[in-house]
Write an enzyme that holds these catalytic residues in place. Structure first.
Site, PDB file in Angstrom:
ATOM      1  N   GLY A   1       1.967   1.116  -4.316  1.00 31.59           N
ATOM      2  CA  GLY A   1       2.830   0.075  -4.863  1.00 31.59           C
ATOM      3  C   GLY A   1       4.162   0.563  -5.394  1.00 31.59           C
ATOM      4  O   GLY A   1       5.052  -0.259  -5.678  1.00 31.59           O
TER       5      GLY A   1
ATOM      6  N   VAL B   1       0.800  -1.220   0.000  1.00 29.04           N
ATOM      7  CA  VAL B   1       0.000   0.000   0.000  1.00 29.04           C
ATOM      8  C   VAL B   1       0.838   1.277   0.000  1.00 29.04           C
ATOM      9  O   VAL B   1       0.312   2.358  -0.248  1.00 29.04           O
ATOM     10  CB  VAL B   1      -0.953  -0.019   1.219  1.00 29.04           C
ATOM     11  CG1 VAL B   1      -0.205   0.297   2.508  1.00 29.04           C
ATOM     12  CG2 VAL B   1      -2.123   0.926   1.019  1.00 29.04           C
ATOM     13  N   TYR B   2       2.133   1.184   0.251  1.00 28.67           N
ATOM     14  CA  TYR B   2       2.962   2.383   0.290  1.00 28.67           C
ATOM     15  C   TYR B   2       3.049   3.020  -1.094  1.00 28.67           C
ATOM     16  O   TYR B   2       3.565   2.414  -2.040  1.00 28.67           O
ATOM     17  CB  TYR B   2       4.368   2.075   0.791  1.00 28.67           C
ATOM     18  CG  TYR B   2       4.466   1.668   2.246  1.00 28.67           C
ATOM     19  CD1 TYR B   2       3.414   1.862   3.134  1.00 28.67           C
ATOM     20  CD2 TYR B   2       5.629   1.096   2.739  1.00 28.67           C
ATOM     21  CE1 TYR B   2       3.516   1.492   4.462  1.00 28.67           C
ATOM     22  CE2 TYR B   2       5.744   0.719   4.069  1.00 28.67           C
ATOM     23  CZ  TYR B   2       4.679   0.921   4.921  1.00 28.67           C
ATOM     24  OH  TYR B   2       4.785   0.536   6.239  1.00 28.67           O
ATOM     25  N   SER B   3       2.561   4.254  -1.187  1.00 26.61           N
ATOM     26  CA  SER B   3       2.590   5.019  -2.443  1.00 26.61           C
ATOM     27  C   SER B   3       2.044   4.204  -3.609  1.00 26.61           C
ATOM     28  O   SER B   3       2.625   4.174  -4.703  1.00 26.61           O
ATOM     29  CB  SER B   3       4.013   5.513  -2.746  1.00 26.61           C
ATOM     30  OG  SER B   3       4.434   6.425  -1.758  1.00 26.61           O
TER      31      SER B   3
ATOM     32  N   LYS C   1       4.108  -6.198   3.063  1.00 26.02           N
ATOM     33  CA  LYS C   1       2.891  -6.399   3.840  1.00 26.02           C
ATOM     34  C   LYS C   1       1.659  -6.433   2.945  1.00 26.02           C
ATOM     35  O   LYS C   1       1.679  -5.938   1.818  1.00 26.02           O
ATOM     36  CB  LYS C   1       2.716  -5.276   4.870  1.00 26.02           C
ATOM     37  CG  LYS C   1       3.934  -4.980   5.714  1.00 26.02           C
ATOM     38  CD  LYS C   1       3.641  -3.891   6.723  1.00 26.02           C
ATOM     39  CE  LYS C   1       4.912  -3.293   7.271  1.00 26.02           C
ATOM     40  NZ  LYS C   1       5.598  -2.406   6.304  1.00 26.02           N
TER      41      LYS C   1
END
Length: 324
Positions: free
Chosen positions: A64, A60-62, A88
């Site tokens: 993908g 979910v960070y940025s 994650k």
């Protein structure tokens, strides 16, 4: 660099883990302060030069792009066998039903998406980002077990939740002969020590690796309390974590101890955490090369009992924050 086993596994990880939420294409996701590929690479390279072999990101960070940036950089800068890559699953990756969570469908789809973005055949540690109240833990654990048996992940871990939930997950996996969690990534720093009550004792008892997130309290322990940053001003989630008067007092004590020692405040805050029993590897979200120098220096900085007492004295109980 110091290395330690990841919980009760045979895997060696550096005592500093590079958190990769800082890396990502600006405008992709909610964070405007992330560093693009060009700005991220020198930090990743410095981490490798310092002996850091442990890198933590999330799907979910940025949107993908953190996984993409980290994967490309590690492929160019080192060999796959030299690094431990963790990611994650849980957060929303597309709109509509089944776009988030820990269902079997979500897990089996998202591990493949993460591997593609990272450009690897497997991740070393696949973690559930939060507890999914809408999915039976049995469904989640069996799907994670299948991911491991398929060779797409070597180990599985968890992140912030209640200790009773984590104990239940360990019990259910053991009862069914499924792969068990080997790590817990939770919220521990001088400003929030609630995990010391139940989660840390549970992890010590079960030999679970503890990987604290926000060990510097989103930077609040590294600067004057009223000083802000671009990240602090735009970090909606971070604004829910700190703000009690005792937090300000603790930050002031960190400054006092750092001044007396003649070192940056970050080293004091990290040294306190690294000296706690059961802490495996704090996750450092570096946006400058110097942040990594401070983190590594903290490994050799040993605080006295008197200094620890001063740092801990202002603490008061906090409400549970960081997960629901």
């Amino acid at each position: 660099m110091d290395y330690v086993k990841l919980g009760h596994t045979g895997l060696d990880v550096s005592r500093i883990c590079l958190g990769c939420m800082t890396f990502g294409e600006p405008g992709r996701g909610p964070h405007s302060w992330t560093l693009d590929a060009e700005k991220s690479r020198p930090i990743i390279q410095k981490a490798l030069e310092l002996g850091i072999n442990f890198f933590d990101t999330a799907n979910v960070y940025s949107d993908g792009t953190s996984e993409e940036i980290v994967g490309r950089a590690l492929k160019d800068l080192t060999a796959r066998q030299n690094v431990v890559i963790a990611t994650k699953v849980h957060g929303r990756m597309h709109p509509g039903p089944n776009g988030a969570g820990l269902s079997r469908r979500a897990i089996l789809a998202e591990i493949d998406n993460s591997l593609r973005r990272l450009g690897v055949d497997y991740v070393d540690l696949y973690q559930i980002h939060r507890w999914d109240h809408a999915t039976p833990i049995e469904e989640t654990l069996e799907a994670l077990h299948d991911v491991v048996k398929a060779g797409k992940a070597r180990y599985i871990g968890a992140s912030s939740m209640y200790a009773w939930q984590f104990a239940k997950a360990l019990y259910v996996a053991r009862l069914n002969g499924w792969t068990e969690f080997v790590s817990m990534q939770d919220h521990i720093n001088l400003l929030n020590r609630e995990e010391e009550r139940e989660m840390l004792p549970l992890c010590r008892d079960q030999k679970i690796a503890v990987l604290p997130w926000s060990p510097l309290a989103r930077g609040r322990l590294t600067r004057d309390w009223d000083e802000t940053s671009e990240r602090q001003n735009s970090d909606v989630f971070g604004k829910t974590l700190y703000g009690l008067e005792s937090d300000r007092m603790i930050a002031s004590e960190v400054a006092n101890v750092a001044k007396a020692r003649g070192v940056p405040r970050a080293q004091i805050a990290l040294a306190w955490l690294l000296q706690k029993d059961g802490i495996t590897a704090p996750i450092i979200g570096a946006s400058k090369v110097s942040h990594l120098d401070d983190a590594v220096a903290a490994l050799s900085l040993k605080l006295t009992a008197e200094e620890i007492g001063k740092l801990e004295a202002p603490y008061v109980p906090h409400p549970i924050v960081g997960f629901q």
